[in-house]
Design an enzyme around this catalytic site. Structure first.
Site, PDB file in Angstrom:
ATOM      1  N   ASP A  21       0.854  -1.185   0.000  1.00  0.00           N
ATOM      2  CA  ASP A  21       0.000   0.000   0.000  1.00  0.00           C
ATOM      3  C   ASP A  21       0.891   1.237   0.000  1.00  0.00           C
ATOM      4  O   ASP A  21       1.443   1.608   1.036  1.00  0.00           O
ATOM      5  CB  ASP A  21      -0.926   0.007   1.233  1.00  0.00           C
ATOM      6  CG  ASP A  21      -1.865   1.200   1.229  1.00  0.00           C
ATOM      7  OD1 ASP A  21      -1.716   2.082   0.352  1.00  0.00           O
ATOM      8  OD2 ASP A  21      -2.745   1.260   2.119  1.00  0.00           O
ATOM      9  N   ASP A  93      -6.753   5.721   4.329  1.00  0.00           N
ATOM     10  CA  ASP A  93      -5.314   5.904   4.552  1.00  0.00           C
ATOM     11  C   ASP A  93      -4.835   5.373   5.903  1.00  0.00           C
ATOM     12  O   ASP A  93      -4.170   6.073   6.676  1.00  0.00           O
ATOM     13  CB  ASP A  93      -4.938   7.391   4.410  1.00  0.00           C
ATOM     14  CG  ASP A  93      -5.133   7.905   3.001  1.00  0.00           C
ATOM     15  OD1 ASP A  93      -6.039   7.403   2.312  1.00  0.00           O
ATOM     16  OD2 ASP A  93      -4.386   8.801   2.580  1.00  0.00           O
ATOM     17  N   HIS A 136      -5.982  11.938  13.473  1.00  0.00           N
ATOM     18  CA  HIS A 136      -6.979  11.780  12.400  1.00  0.00           C
ATOM     19  C   HIS A 136      -8.148  10.880  12.790  1.00  0.00           C
ATOM     20  O   HIS A 136      -9.150  10.817  12.088  1.00  0.00           O
ATOM     21  CB  HIS A 136      -6.325  11.202  11.137  1.00  0.00           C
ATOM     22  CG  HIS A 136      -5.269  12.085  10.558  1.00  0.00           C
ATOM     23  ND1 HIS A 136      -5.531  13.368  10.152  1.00  0.00           N
ATOM     24  CD2 HIS A 136      -3.937  11.873  10.331  1.00  0.00           C
ATOM     25  CE1 HIS A 136      -4.411  13.921   9.687  1.00  0.00           C
ATOM     26  NE2 HIS A 136      -3.429  13.035   9.798  1.00  0.00           N
ATOM     27  N   ASP A 173       1.813  19.063  13.461  1.00  0.00           N
ATOM     28  CA  ASP A 173       1.898  18.054  12.408  1.00  0.00           C
ATOM     29  C   ASP A 173       1.465  18.718  11.085  1.00  0.00           C
ATOM     30  O   ASP A 173       0.708  19.683  11.095  1.00  0.00           O
ATOM     31  CB  ASP A 173       0.947  16.904  12.763  1.00  0.00           C
ATOM     32  CG  ASP A 173       1.037  15.726  11.796  1.00  0.00           C
ATOM     33  OD1 ASP A 173       1.669  14.721  12.164  1.00  0.00           O
ATOM     34  OD2 ASP A 173       0.462  15.806  10.689  1.00  0.00           O
ATOM     35  N   HIS A 175      -0.405  17.558   8.778  1.00  0.00           N
ATOM     36  CA  HIS A 175      -1.767  17.221   8.368  1.00  0.00           C
ATOM     37  C   HIS A 175      -2.780  17.821   9.334  1.00  0.00           C
ATOM     38  O   HIS A 175      -2.484  17.995  10.514  1.00  0.00           O
ATOM     39  CB  HIS A 175      -1.954  15.700   8.333  1.00  0.00           C
ATOM     40  CG  HIS A 175      -1.018  15.004   7.394  1.00  0.00           C
ATOM     41  ND1 HIS A 175       0.155  14.422   7.821  1.00  0.00           N
ATOM     42  CD2 HIS A 175      -1.080  14.817   6.048  1.00  0.00           C
ATOM     43  CE1 HIS A 175       0.777  13.890   6.775  1.00  0.00           C
ATOM     44  NE2 HIS A 175       0.054  14.122   5.682  1.00  0.00           N
ATOM     45  N   ASP A 266       6.278  15.671  10.395  1.00  0.00           N
ATOM     46  CA  ASP A 266       6.177  15.681   8.930  1.00  0.00           C
ATOM     47  C   ASP A 266       6.093  17.115   8.411  1.00  0.00           C
ATOM     48  O   ASP A 266       6.086  17.355   7.218  1.00  0.00           O
ATOM     49  CB  ASP A 266       4.976  14.841   8.454  1.00  0.00           C
ATOM     50  CG  ASP A 266       3.740  15.017   9.316  1.00  0.00           C
ATOM     51  OD1 ASP A 266       3.672  15.997  10.086  1.00  0.00           O
ATOM     52  OD2 ASP A 266       2.824  14.162   9.223  1.00  0.00           O
ATOM     53  N   TYR A 306       7.983  11.264   8.763  1.00  0.00           N
ATOM     54  CA  TYR A 306       8.259  10.068   7.948  1.00  0.00           C
ATOM     55  C   TYR A 306       9.629  10.046   7.299  1.00  0.00           C
ATOM     56  O   TYR A 306      10.000   9.060   6.690  1.00  0.00           O
ATOM     57  CB  TYR A 306       7.130   9.896   6.921  1.00  0.00           C
ATOM     58  CG  TYR A 306       5.789   9.911   7.626  1.00  0.00           C
ATOM     59  CD1 TYR A 306       5.386   8.812   8.388  1.00  0.00           C
ATOM     60  CD2 TYR A 306       4.983  11.051   7.646  1.00  0.00           C
ATOM     61  CE1 TYR A 306       4.205   8.844   9.106  1.00  0.00           C
ATOM     62  CE2 TYR A 306       3.796  11.082   8.367  1.00  0.00           C
ATOM     63  CZ  TYR A 306       3.414   9.973   9.094  1.00  0.00           C
ATOM     64  OH  TYR A 306       2.260  10.006   9.818  1.00  0.00           O
TER      65      TYR A 306
HETATM   66  N1  Q9C Z   1      -0.380  11.932  -0.562  1.00  0.00           N
HETATM   67  C1  Q9C Z   1      -0.180  11.395  10.206  1.00  0.00           C
HETATM   68  O1  Q9C Z   1       0.773  12.103   9.877  1.00  0.00           O
HETATM   69  N2  Q9C Z   1      -2.000   9.983   3.343  1.00  0.00           N
HETATM   70  N3  Q9C Z   1      -0.988  10.871   9.309  1.00  0.00           N
HETATM   71  C2  Q9C Z   1      -1.906  11.201   2.661  1.00  0.00           C
HETATM   72  C3  Q9C Z   1      -1.244  12.207   0.523  1.00  0.00           C
HETATM   73  C4  Q9C Z   1      -2.366   9.978   4.707  1.00  0.00           C
HETATM   74  C5  Q9C Z   1      -0.789  11.121   7.911  1.00  0.00           C
HETATM   75  C6  Q9C Z   1      -1.677  10.954   1.214  1.00  0.00           C
HETATM   76  C7  Q9C Z   1      -1.393  10.639   5.608  1.00  0.00           C
HETATM   77  C8  Q9C Z   1      -1.756  10.401   7.044  1.00  0.00           C
HETATM   78  C9  Q9C Z   1      -0.412  11.095  11.637  1.00  0.00           C
HETATM   79 ZN    ZN Z   2       0.947  14.124   9.699  1.00  0.00          ZN
END
Ligand code: Q9C
Ligand code: ZN
Length: 669
Positions: A21, A93, A136, A173, A175, A266, A306
């Protein structure tokens, strides 16, 4: 009360993605192991209080999540691979693994143990290194690598067990923690702040409710603050701009009793998700700035991050600051980019009715950033994205070590014979002190003054040699002392000195050559003001209003100071100083983010004894007491602050908080 808790359990590395994935492949166990190993190698783990991790109870999980969802997740350890995949596919996700439920309970438990350690006073602050992340996940939904909402549960837990009335959640973060937003949208007791990559809704999770105009609902109106990043590549300056002009003013007004940080990294350079350009060192500063709230009660809880190098460096920077180590130097701080400024402008506009610190904010700019997206879509083709690897190839220097000097704080409260003083000085410094005294200050010929100047020179030398971090001196003649300190610092320590002076005196420093920035809080209208390096700020009764001073410090002084980037901060109170102790302490704490914490504080001998004690405590690293109730700043003070901003913002771009007609997108970068 001091100490920093660290929560980590290797068990949380024991789950991983079991199928192909591309969306989930970055969320790996090594995120925790490299972060922990980096803390060890830097000697940081050994300096923290290790607190043991426990599992969360059902009751704790049910503070946020539904019974049905909990029961469903409870079954996941017993599912076949195929059923696990099917279960996973109901959500966005995210992935499940037979051991993730166990880890998710530990992630919550670690977060709650951290809250307990801080709230019971076992430690002042701390960090929890956890997987899976949380922000999330929603009431009945896993999402974005998150199973249970660790920080949302912690906020309710803290309210319930410690009877807290105000909790601040800072989500740095990259996101949007939409799960947290949904939990607290109508709740004025939890202020949720998030900045996030948004790109006019083109970036995941692509929600309209992630934009700046989601400000909370009902009683919770004003208590949800979203700062969308509509471009990638945001830098340290953009992050600081949002802290100075959005988060910190609101947070001070809110006056939280506890700060929870959704510490995702991130948002740092090199991250394959965030694509931002902020350096790991910035997290040392963001942490420092947040430690001025809630008497320093801060719990940082890992979310994303990441790029393993960037992640582990950023974690170390955060923990360094929690432990009280001198803050790193930031270079190249200046104007935010146009897109960041647009976001700052719009979020202030959206909240102008909610927070008195924003009551002068200009309305949302037209065309709004929402419409930009529509325009782009309708007009010429979207900018070429380029291959995804652009920020993965990026390189940045490894953060420097942040050693604490052998002596943290030197205090000299008297120069009378028989009182404490530094050891004998080398001949050269004695002569220099004599020379400085003899130039414009021949009238000061007594031994006491000379001894005092010698002490200043000596302490500055010790700072330069990294034997001493900061110092407090009580000095008989403030003006001579400031002049002496500045002259010697320019000669010996740095070619940039920041002087923060409270009082109406004519401060005898030369601000004409750009080497000295003088910020003066006074009560009399200053004469001429033409220099970009002399900032006299006339406040009612010399800074009698807490709200005014705080607004001036967050919105004016700190942006100026970070852009100026001094090698030494000199903070002094003159005769007519009228700042209240807690305001001065707060100022002093915040300024320690500059010049790697090199601060020289000068106070008058006839001043308030409590002022001396409070300044000492602040220099030693004690958290500043909160300033509530702030109340609104008097209108004439806000006028004075805004007049200085307008005068100075062409030279000092970090002062900008508004898009003006004169500045257009084409001027950017
Ligand atoms: N290309 C956290 O950082 N995918 N979650 C995004 C965009 C999900 C991130 C795809 C990213 C989740 C905790
Ligand atoms: Zn994030």
């Amino acid at each position: 009360m001091s100490g920093t808790a660290l929560l980590y359990d290797e068990e949380m590395t024991r789950y991983k993605l079991l199928w192909e994935d591309p969306v989930c492949k970055v969320e790996v166990p090594a995120r925790l192991t490299v972060s922990f190993e980096a803390l060890r190698r830097a000697g940081l783990e050994q300096r923290c209080e290790r607190v043991c991790v426990r599992q969360a109870s059902d009751e704790e999980i049910l503070l946020i999540h539904s019974k049905e969802y909990l029961e469903a997740v409870k079954q996941t350890p017993y599912l076949s691979l195929e059923d696990l995949l099917t279960f996973t596919q109901q959500y966005g996700d995210v992935y499940f693994h037979p051991n993730i439920y166990h880890c998710a309970k530990l992630a919550i438990g670690a977060t709650l143990q951290l809250v307990d350690s801080v709230m019971t006073g076992k430690v002042r602050n701390g960090m929890a290194l956890v997987r899976p992340p949380g922000h999330h996940s929603q009431r009945s939904e896993a999402n974005g690598y998150c199973v249970f909402n660790n920080v949302a549960i912690a906020a309710l837990y803290a309210k319930k067990h410690y009877n807290l009335k105000r909790v601040l959640i800072v989500d740095w973060d990259i996101h949007h923690g939409q799960g947290i937003q949904y939990c607290f949208e109508e709740d004025p007791s939890v202020l949720y702040f998030s900045w996030h990559r948004y790109e006019h809704q083109d970036y995941w999770p692509n929600l309209p409710e992630s934009d700046y105009d989601s400000v909370g609902k009902g009683k919770g109106t004003g208590f949800n603050i979203n700062v969308p990043w509509n471009k990638v590549g945001m830098t340290n300056s953009d992050y600081l701009s949002v802290f100075f002009h959005v988060l910190l003013p609101v947070a001070s007004e809110f006056d939280p009793e506890l700060v929870l940080v959704c510490a995702g990294f991130d948002s740092a350079i090199g991250d394959p998700e965030g694509h931002m350009c902020a350096s790991p060192e910035i997290f040392g500063h963001l942490t420092h700035l947040l430690m001025s709230l809630s008497n320093g009660r801060l719990c940082a809880v890992l979310e994303g991050g990441y790029n393993l190098t960037s992640l582990s460096q950023s974690v170390c920077q955060t923990v360094h600051t929690l432990l009280g180590d001198p803050t790193p130097l930031l270079t190249g701080i200046g104007s935010p980019c146009y897109s960041a400024l647009e976001s700052v402008h719009n979020v202030r506009a959206a909240h102008r009715m909610n927070w008195s610190c924003f009551n002068r904010a200009a309305p949302v700019i037209e065309p709004s950033t929402k419409r930009n997206k529509v325009d782009e879509g309708a007009g010429e083709k979207k900018e070429e994205e380029g291959p995804e690897q652009t920020t993965e190839d990026i390189e940045w220097p490894e953060p420097l070590p942040r050693p604490a000097p052998p002596a943290h704080t030197v205090v000299i409260t008297s120069v009378e014979p028989g009182c404490q003083h530094l050891e004998e000085l080398p001949q050269a410094y004695t002569e220099e002190a004599e020379k400085i005294r003899n130039q414009p200050y021949q009238e000061m010929t007594d031994k006491v003054s000379l001894k005092c100047l010698q002490n200043i020179v000596s302490i500055l030398e010790k700072m330069k040699n990294k034997e001493v971090l900061n110092a407090l001196l009580v000095v008989p003649d403030m003006c001579v002392s400031v002049s002496c300190a500045v002259q010697h610092a320019l000669k010996s320590i740095s070619d940039r000195v920041l002087v923060v002076f409270v009082g109406d005196e004519d401060v005898p420093v030369d601000t004409s050559d750009g080497r000295v920035l003088l910020f003066q809080i006074c009560s009399k209208e200053p004469k001429g003001m033409t220099s970009h390096y002399h900032v006299p700020l006339c406040l009612s009764k010399g800074g009698n209003s807490r709200a005014s001073v705080l607004q001036a410090v967050l919105g004016l002084l700190l942006p100026l100071a970070y852009e100026f980037s001094p090698g030494l901060v000199l903070e002094a109170q003159g005769d007519s100083a009228q700042l209240e102790g807690p305001v001065w302490t707060q100022l002093s704490s915040l300024l320690q983010g500059l010049a790697q914490g090199r601060t020289l504080a000068l106070l008058q001998p006839d001043g308030d004894r409590n002022m001396v004690n409070a300044t000492c405590a602040s220099l030693f690293g004690s958290p500043a007491p909160s300033l509530s109730p702030l109340g609104p700043a008097p209108a004439q003070d806000v006028d004075a602050i805004e007049a200085q901003r307008h005068r100075l913002q062409d030279r000092w771009g970090l002062l900008l908080n508004t898009i003006s007609e004169s500045r257009t997108e084409s001027q950017d970068g």
